[in-house]
Design an enzyme around this catalytic site. Structure first.
Site, PDB file in Angstrom:
ATOM      1  N   ASP A   1       9.533   1.180   5.110  1.00 19.79           N
ATOM      2  CA  ASP A   1      10.577   0.560   5.930  1.00 19.79           C
ATOM      3  C   ASP A   1      11.386   1.593   6.705  1.00 19.79           C
ATOM      4  O   ASP A   1      11.623   1.459   7.905  1.00 19.79           O
ATOM      5  CB  ASP A   1      11.512  -0.266   5.045  1.00 19.79           C
ATOM      6  CG  ASP A   1      10.769  -1.356   4.284  1.00 19.79           C
ATOM      7  OD1 ASP A   1       9.586  -1.595   4.608  1.00 19.79           O
ATOM      8  OD2 ASP A   1      11.364  -1.954   3.376  1.00 19.79           O
TER       9      ASP A   1
ATOM     10  N   THR B   1       0.835  -1.211   0.000  1.00 22.56           N
ATOM     11  CA  THR B   1       0.000   0.000   0.000  1.00 22.56           C
ATOM     12  C   THR B   1       0.864   1.253   0.000  1.00 22.56           C
ATOM     13  O   THR B   1       0.396   2.316  -0.373  1.00 22.56           O
ATOM     14  CB  THR B   1      -0.917   0.025   1.242  1.00 22.56           C
ATOM     15  OG1 THR B   1      -0.127  -0.314   2.386  1.00 22.56           O
ATOM     16  CG2 THR B   1      -2.062  -0.964   1.104  1.00 22.56           C
ATOM     17  N   ASP B   2       2.128   1.132   0.389  1.00 21.09           N
ATOM     18  CA  ASP B   2       2.937   2.352   0.564  1.00 21.09           C
ATOM     19  C   ASP B   2       3.142   3.117  -0.739  1.00 21.09           C
ATOM     20  O   ASP B   2       2.905   4.313  -0.800  1.00 21.09           O
ATOM     21  CB  ASP B   2       4.257   2.091   1.315  1.00 21.09           C
ATOM     22  CG  ASP B   2       5.254   1.182   0.609  1.00 21.09           C
ATOM     23  OD1 ASP B   2       4.872   0.495  -0.367  1.00 21.09           O
ATOM     24  OD2 ASP B   2       6.416   1.145   1.055  1.00 21.09           O
TER      25      ASP B   2
ATOM     26  N   TYR C   1       8.145  -7.722  -7.853  1.00 25.53           N
ATOM     27  CA  TYR C   1       7.785  -6.488  -7.155  1.00 25.53           C
ATOM     28  C   TYR C   1       7.497  -5.380  -8.161  1.00 25.53           C
ATOM     29  O   TYR C   1       6.483  -4.679  -8.074  1.00 25.53           O
ATOM     30  CB  TYR C   1       8.944  -6.111  -6.230  1.00 25.53           C
ATOM     31  CG  TYR C   1       8.685  -4.936  -5.316  1.00 25.53           C
ATOM     32  CD1 TYR C   1       8.179  -5.145  -4.027  1.00 25.53           C
ATOM     33  CD2 TYR C   1       8.967  -3.637  -5.715  1.00 25.53           C
ATOM     34  CE1 TYR C   1       7.965  -4.078  -3.180  1.00 25.53           C
ATOM     35  CE2 TYR C   1       8.750  -2.565  -4.872  1.00 25.53           C
ATOM     36  CZ  TYR C   1       8.256  -2.790  -3.605  1.00 25.53           C
ATOM     37  OH  TYR C   1       8.049  -1.726  -2.764  1.00 25.53           O
TER      38      TYR C   1
ATOM     39  N   GLY D   1      12.847 -10.217   4.894  1.00 25.27           N
ATOM     40  CA  GLY D   1      11.670  -9.350   4.834  1.00 25.27           C
ATOM     41  C   GLY D   1      11.582  -8.439   6.049  1.00 25.27           C
ATOM     42  O   GLY D   1      10.543  -7.848   6.313  1.00 25.27           O
TER      43      GLY D   1
HETATM   44  P1  ADP Z   1      15.949  -7.042   3.358  1.00 25.96           P
HETATM   45  O1  ADP Z   1      16.149  -5.580   3.387  1.00 25.96           O
HETATM   46  O2  ADP Z   1      14.521  -7.434   3.298  1.00 25.96           O
HETATM   47  O3  ADP Z   1      16.653  -7.755   4.449  1.00 25.96           O
HETATM   48  P2  ADP Z   1      17.405  -6.729   0.924  1.00 25.96           P
HETATM   49  O4  ADP Z   1      17.689  -7.659  -0.211  1.00 25.96           O
HETATM   50  O5  ADP Z   1      16.770  -5.425   0.636  1.00 25.96           O
HETATM   51  O6  ADP Z   1      16.579  -7.557   2.003  1.00 25.96           O
HETATM   52  O7  ADP Z   1      18.736  -6.394   1.689  1.00 25.96           O
HETATM   53  C1  ADP Z   1      19.643  -7.429   2.058  1.00 25.96           C
HETATM   54  C2  ADP Z   1      21.048  -6.969   1.741  1.00 25.96           C
HETATM   55  O8  ADP Z   1      21.476  -6.047   2.763  1.00 25.96           O
HETATM   56  C3  ADP Z   1      22.060  -8.076   1.757  1.00 25.96           C
HETATM   57  O9  ADP Z   1      22.139  -8.713   0.524  1.00 25.96           O
HETATM   58  C4  ADP Z   1      23.337  -7.319   2.080  1.00 25.96           C
HETATM   59  O10 ADP Z   1      23.863  -6.707   0.899  1.00 25.96           O
HETATM   60  C5  ADP Z   1      22.865  -6.215   2.987  1.00 25.96           C
HETATM   61  N1  ADP Z   1      23.086  -6.503   4.404  1.00 25.96           N
HETATM   62  C6  ADP Z   1      22.163  -6.622   5.383  1.00 25.96           C
HETATM   63  N2  ADP Z   1      22.740  -6.844   6.579  1.00 25.96           N
HETATM   64  C7  ADP Z   1      24.066  -6.864   6.367  1.00 25.96           C
HETATM   65  C8  ADP Z   1      25.217  -7.054   7.207  1.00 25.96           C
HETATM   66  N3  ADP Z   1      25.104  -7.266   8.526  1.00 25.96           N
HETATM   67  N4  ADP Z   1      26.444  -6.993   6.621  1.00 25.96           N
HETATM   68  C9  ADP Z   1      26.568  -6.782   5.308  1.00 25.96           C
HETATM   69  N5  ADP Z   1      25.539  -6.607   4.491  1.00 25.96           N
HETATM   70  C10 ADP Z   1      24.299  -6.646   4.981  1.00 25.96           C
END
Ligand code: ADP
Ligand code: MG
Length: 387
Positions: A177, A40-41, A229, A129
């Site tokens: 988010d 919805t955002d 998406y 997520g």
């Molecule tokens: P979500 O935001 O739902 O968790 P996304 O695909 O948007 O999924 O983001 C995940 C990405 O964020 C990972 O692929 C990585 O690149 C980055 N990320 C998240 N946490 C870390 C972390 N602790 N160290 C390094 N990269 C991270």
């Protein structure tokens, strides 16, 4: 340095070992769970997420040149070095795109951002997520906003992180988010109007009602950069255009009868999800205020059915998690987040928590799915400085 807990202290000493200087400070920003209001955002509608008690922490020190050096405590990532001078959308790799994107978006807004050294330590599960990417972005932007003296308001930080994700990283995400991560508060859900960024902090105290909110991470990876998406967004835009409104926010449940005569079947179902989901968010806020968390189960259930059948963003693992949780004692359950994997949430009486956990683990094993990760979350404070 102000208060330090052990994790903050470890982060500071690891920063000093890595970069040979004391950080200017340590900031943290939480991941989020969306209680209700999915997709919805970006339709300028309503969402009801909350900041969770899992956070990204960053120790950061500004530099006198334009070099950026980044290190994550997360396994497998080495030190990444880049330069703010040559930054353009699409540059950077892996997680470095999030801090670099934030710096780029701030610069685009006229903020003078020097280079910086940064150490990241996050316990927000990746790709579940729960918005681990926004937790990073929000921690970094809170730090840079303070250290550069930019002093941007939360609403502007929300737009800058959206710009970082949309234009720099290339993920067409909305504002939910980062609004939860930046504006959340302990014991509160963030009732956000995505049209004007108006926020009401709504009490959501599951514990006081004898409930826990379980997150069931299906371990099915999702990526917002993927086609699903974007194609849902395109359907929503087509629906709004055909119905002659600025955004689907402007379509009410009663308008769906007429919409059915104007839209093709797929677009109608996409539109119907968004329109009924907006209505469910408003109902949830109302029920929380008048009756409390124990009464929102049916709205969570209806939300899941709408995402499964009309918006078609669920998957076998999410459906199994939701159905099993409900059958074994949860009072309501739904997938949460963008869909196509990630996590489900199950609002569960404390007395039934173990039973629900066991049933879901068992059902996943029976179906030969990867074992899920199951944990509880509570509404926690939004982004802030720790030390
Ligand atoms: P979500 O935001 O739902 O968790 P996304 O695909 O948007 O999924 O983001 C995940 C990405 O964020 C990972 O692929 C990585 O690149 C980055 N990320 C998240 N946490 C870390 C972390 N602790 N160290 C390094 N990269 C991270
Ligand atoms: Mg993300």
């Amino acid at each position: 340095m102000r208060t330090t807990d052990s994790r903050t202290g470890m982060l500071t000493s690891r920063f000093e070992e890595t970069f040979g200087a004391t950080p200017d400070g340590v900031w943290q920003a939480p991941g989020r769970v969306n209680l209700i209001g999915e997709h919805t955002d970006y339709n300028e509608g309503f969402v009801l997420p909350f900041a969770i008690d899992k956070t990204a922490k960053v120790a950061l020190r500004l530099r006198s040149d334009s070099t950026v050096r980044l290190l994550s405590t997360f396994g497998g990532h080495g030190l990444v070095q880049d330069d703010l001078a040559g930054l353009e959308p699409g540059s950077g790799r892996g997680w470095s795109r999030y801090p670099l994107g934030v710096a780029w978006a701030l610069k685009e807004r006229g903020v003078q951002v020097p280079g910086f050294d940064l150490l990241l330590d996050s316990d927000v599960p990746l790709g579940a997520g729960l918005s681990s990417s926004h937790a990073i972005e929000c921690a970094v932007i809170t730090a840079l906003n303070e250290l550069t003296g930019a002093g941007l308001a939360a609403e502007e930080l929300v737009l800058a992180t959206q710009r970082a994700e949309n234009a720099f990283v290339g993920a067409p995400t909305g504002i939910m988010d980062q609004s939860a991560s930046l504006r959340g508060a302990k014991g509160r859900a963030v009732f956000l109007d995505c049209r004007d960024q108006h926020v009401d902090l709504v009490p959501f105290d599951a514990e006081a009602s004898g409930l826990v909110l379980l997150v069931i991470d299906t371990k099915v990876s999702h990526s917002h950069a993927d086609g699903g998406y974007a194609s849902r967004r395109a359907s929503c835009e087509l629906g709004a255009k055909t119905l002659g409104v600025k955004a689907l926010r402007d379509v009410g449940v009663a308008d769906l009868v007429e919409a059915a005569t104007l839209l093709d079947d797929t677009t109608l179902r996409r539109v119907r999800h968004v329109v009924t989901e907006n209505d469910r968010v408003l109902q949830t806020v109302d029920v929380l205020a008048r009756q409390g968390p124990a009464h929102i189960g049916r709205l969570l259930d209806a939300s899941h059915a709408s995402m499964r059948d009309d918006f078609e963003i669920s998957c076998a693992e999410l459906d199994l998690a939701v159905e099993t949780a409900r059958a074994s004692g949860a009072i309501g359950a739904r997938m949460t987040g963008g869909g196509f994997g990630g996590s489900a949430i199950a609002l569960t009486p404390v007395a039934q928590e173990q039973q629900v956990r066991d049933a879901v683990v068992h059902a996943f094993a029976q179906a030969a799915f990867t074992a899920p990760d199951i944990f509880t979350v509570t509404p926690a404070a939004g982004a802030r400085r720790l030390a």
